[in-house]
Design an enzyme around this catalytic site. Structure first.
Site, short mmCIF file in Angstrom:
data_model
loop_
_atom_site.label_atom_id
_atom_site.label_comp_id
_atom_site.label_asym_id
_atom_site.label_seq_id
_atom_site.Cartn_x
_atom_site.Cartn_y
_atom_site.Cartn_z
N TYR A 41 56.96 39.83 42.75
CA TYR A 41 55.69 40.21 43.39
C TYR A 41 54.79 38.99 43.50
O TYR A 41 54.53 38.31 42.51
CB TYR A 41 55.03 41.30 42.54
CG TYR A 41 53.72 41.85 43.06
CD1 TYR A 41 53.42 41.89 44.42
CD2 TYR A 41 52.78 42.36 42.18
CE1 TYR A 41 52.22 42.42 44.87
CE2 TYR A 41 51.58 42.89 42.62
CZ TYR A 41 51.31 42.92 43.97
OH TYR A 41 50.13 43.44 44.42
N HIS A 100 42.62 37.05 39.50
CA HIS A 100 44.08 37.00 39.56
C HIS A 100 44.67 35.79 38.83
O HIS A 100 45.88 35.73 38.64
CB HIS A 100 44.55 37.06 41.02
CG HIS A 100 44.57 38.46 41.53
ND1 HIS A 100 43.42 39.08 41.96
CD2 HIS A 100 45.56 39.37 41.61
CE1 HIS A 100 43.72 40.32 42.31
NE2 HIS A 100 45.01 40.52 42.11
N TYR A 145 37.94 36.93 43.54
CA TYR A 145 39.30 37.49 43.61
C TYR A 145 40.30 36.52 42.98
O TYR A 145 41.15 36.92 42.18
CB TYR A 145 39.68 37.78 45.07
CG TYR A 145 41.01 38.45 45.21
CD1 TYR A 145 41.12 39.83 45.18
CD2 TYR A 145 42.17 37.70 45.35
CE1 TYR A 145 42.35 40.46 45.29
CE2 TYR A 145 43.40 38.31 45.46
CZ TYR A 145 43.49 39.68 45.43
OH TYR A 145 44.72 40.29 45.53
N TRP A 155 42.25 48.85 36.76
CA TRP A 155 42.37 47.64 37.57
C TRP A 155 41.89 47.89 39.00
O TRP A 155 41.14 47.10 39.57
CB TRP A 155 43.82 47.13 37.58
CG TRP A 155 44.01 45.90 38.40
CD1 TRP A 155 44.47 45.83 39.68
CD2 TRP A 155 43.74 44.55 38.01
NE1 TRP A 155 44.50 44.52 40.11
CE2 TRP A 155 44.06 43.72 39.09
CE3 TRP A 155 43.25 43.97 36.84
CZ2 TRP A 155 43.91 42.34 39.05
CZ3 TRP A 155 43.12 42.59 36.80
CH2 TRP A 155 43.44 41.79 37.89
#
Length: 115
Positions: free
Chosen positions: A40, A21, A17, A75
């Protein structure tokens, strides 16, 4: 509006993960920006707890705009295997948290009432 949400990454897949990212697809970044996601950020705990924060005009509207994009569909499919419920798109599993305190709001209110 400010929005905070939680989700959960499978603990054994946290490194993957993080890797994904570290270099989000440029077209995904543009889609988020174009849809109205501002400031964000994602925060990830060692146990897989994922906390997201963003600012937007209307959370339902920005999510709906993202749902219309092809890049978001790709995505979400790529990321789904990393979450506790791989049969659900990760962005559909967000649990929105209620904001119960904001320093700036309370300071503004206190300054207004003390004048």
């Amino acid at each position: 509006m400010r929005v905070c949400f939680r989700s959960s990454v499978q603990p054994g897949l946290i490194d993957e993960y993080r890797r994904r990212h570290a270099a989000v697809w440029p077209e995904m970044l543009r889609a988020l920006q174009d849809a109205g996601w501002r400031d964000y950020s994602l925060f990830l705990g060692a146990d897989g707890l994922l906390i997201g924060y963003l600012e937007c005009d209307d959370f339902d509207a920005v999510r709906a705009r993202m749902a219309l994009t092809e890049v978001n569909t790709r995505w979400q499919a790529e990321m789904a295997t990393l979450f506790d419920n791989p049969d659900q798109a990760p962005d559909e599993g967000f649990q929105v948290l209620e904001e119960v305190f904001n320093l700036d709001d309370q300071l503004a209110a206190a300054e207004y009432t003390s004048s």
